[in-house]
Scaffold this active site. Sequence first.
Site, PDB file in Angstrom:
ATOM      1  N   ARG A  45       0.862  -1.194   0.000  1.00 36.30           N
ATOM      2  CA  ARG A  45       0.000   0.000   0.000  1.00 36.30           C
ATOM      3  C   ARG A  45       0.889   1.232   0.000  1.00 36.30           C
ATOM      4  NH1 ARG A  45       2.384   1.817   3.654  1.00 36.30           N
ATOM      5  NH2 ARG A  45       0.858   3.462   3.708  1.00 36.30           N
ATOM      6  N   ALA A  47       0.643   5.179  -2.107  1.00 33.98           N
ATOM      7  CA  ALA A  47       0.400   5.456  -3.525  1.00 33.98           C
ATOM      8  C   ALA A  47       1.571   5.088  -4.460  1.00 33.98           C
ATOM      9  CB  ALA A  47      -0.009   6.924  -3.678  1.00 33.98           C
ATOM     10  N   ARG A  86      -7.552  -0.887  -6.790  1.00 34.32           N
ATOM     11  CA  ARG A  86      -7.862   0.180  -5.815  1.00 34.32           C
ATOM     12  C   ARG A  86      -8.092   1.469  -6.608  1.00 34.32           C
ATOM     13  NH1 ARG A  86      -4.406   0.913  -0.437  1.00 34.32           N
ATOM     14  NH2 ARG A  86      -6.357   1.868   0.272  1.00 34.32           N
ATOM     15  N   ASP A 236      -2.633  10.675  -1.935  1.00 34.58           N
ATOM     16  CA  ASP A 236      -2.987   9.601  -2.866  1.00 34.58           C
ATOM     17  C   ASP A 236      -3.384  10.143  -4.227  1.00 34.58           C
ATOM     18  OD1 ASP A 236      -3.328   8.251  -0.092  1.00 34.58           O
ATOM     19  OD2 ASP A 236      -3.152   6.662  -1.599  1.00 34.58           O
TER      20      ASP A 236
HETATM   21  O1  MRU Z   1      -4.609   2.963   2.249  1.00 35.27           O
HETATM   22  P1  MRU Z   1      -3.144   3.216   2.134  1.00 35.27           P
HETATM   23  O2  MRU Z   1      -2.327   2.671   3.264  1.00 35.27           O
HETATM   24  O3  MRU Z   1      -2.607   2.809   0.776  1.00 35.27           O
HETATM   25  O4  MRU Z   1      -3.029   4.788   2.207  1.00 35.27           O
HETATM   26  C1  MRU Z   1      -1.779   5.384   2.143  1.00 35.27           C
HETATM   27  C2  MRU Z   1      -1.822   6.838   2.306  1.00 35.27           C
HETATM   28  O5  MRU Z   1      -2.858   7.441   2.451  1.00 35.27           O
HETATM   29  C3  MRU Z   1      -0.533   7.545   2.186  1.00 35.27           C
HETATM   30  O6  MRU Z   1      -0.527   8.705   2.970  1.00 35.27           O
HETATM   31  C4  MRU Z   1      -0.343   7.949   0.717  1.00 35.27           C
HETATM   32  O7  MRU Z   1      -0.524   6.858  -0.132  1.00 35.27           O
HETATM   33  C5  MRU Z   1       0.965   8.539   0.490  1.00 35.27           C
HETATM   34  S1  MRU Z   1       2.254   7.321   0.473  1.00 35.27           S
HETATM   35  C6  MRU Z   1       3.652   8.221   0.282  1.00 35.27           C
END
Ligand code: MRU
Length: 341
Positions: A45, A47, A86, A236
């Site tokens: 997970r 982004a 996703r 994201d």
């Molecule tokens: O649901 P996730 O864990 O994928 O969400 C991740 C986030 O919200 C992070 O803050 C975002 O992806 C930035 S990662 C550098």
Amino acid sequence: MFEAISFNGSSISLLDQRALPQQASYLTLKTPKEAAWAIHAMAVRGAPMIGVTAAFGMALSLRDLREDESLEQAFQNAKQQIHTSRPTAKNLFFALHAMEDAFQEALREGLSLKGAQERLNARALALFREETQRSEAIARFGAGLIPTGARVLTHCNTGSLAVPGPGTALGAIKEAFAQGKVKEVYVDETRPLLQGSRLTAFELSSLNIPYKVIADSAAAGLIEAGKVDAVLVGADRIAKNGDTANKVGTLMLARLCAVHGLPFFVLAPTSTIDPDIEDGSGIPIEERNEAEVLMLSGTLVAPPGARAFNPAFDVTPAGLICAFVTEQGVFQPPFLGSISE
Ligand code: MRU
């Protein structure tokens, strides 16, 4: 420290983030379908890391080509599987687009199956290197925004588990710590899936950076008491006007910072910016399974039959963001037109 992901041309080795911090176990993914599953299940997970997993998954699309299948059919089937894994992180679609460009170029050049496969492998690995370089630059620029002696607060996980390289918000915090500027990091636990307490705390522990995990709802009291100097988060998807989708709970922090005149910074690579979406109302927000809210480590923590609402992200209006940090530098308002994709 740990290698979150690697690709050898025929499979992806992925640190299963669901098992951290208790266990560092690796998954081997051999098909685009398995890559799509890992993204959806959040074994991987964050982004940019979702983006590189998607790219590696696409590089596997020609691996088991059936006799009755064309290169184009195999590629498009794989793309369809990963595309729906996703919905919110722009990086997933950015990576699919980059892989499609490389694939179409290979077709135009009339490359053989082996040649096309090599082209996809090379593009996916290049994307990995590009994201690594972007996060290195973001960490450097972001560290410049952190004052000496700072007590910073961060949400979710934006370090080397979420991004190839040092990370975005957490990358900047690590870099500022190395420069002797960070006194303490407050880590939101980040309900419901605890990316803060499980993953960010894991990264900070392994680097001996002083931190305290806090319940998400403790942030207001800490900020009100003057114990936080800056809040740094990732993103994201960033709309054209700067409205930013990030892990649910981010908006609450941005509003708190605005009330208390605290700096609130968003750090993200340009691969997270969506130039086709005018403002935050157009960003698709993923709603995940109710069980993620209702269960903790496999135990039901609400009455049987309880329902839950589980948006994975919220949208922070651009007006609450004091600066964006991308690999191109620091951008302060007005943002419009100043950040290019
Ligand atoms: O649901 P996730 O864990 O994928 O969400 C991740 C986030 O919200 C992070 O803050 C975002 O992806 C930035 S990662 C550098």
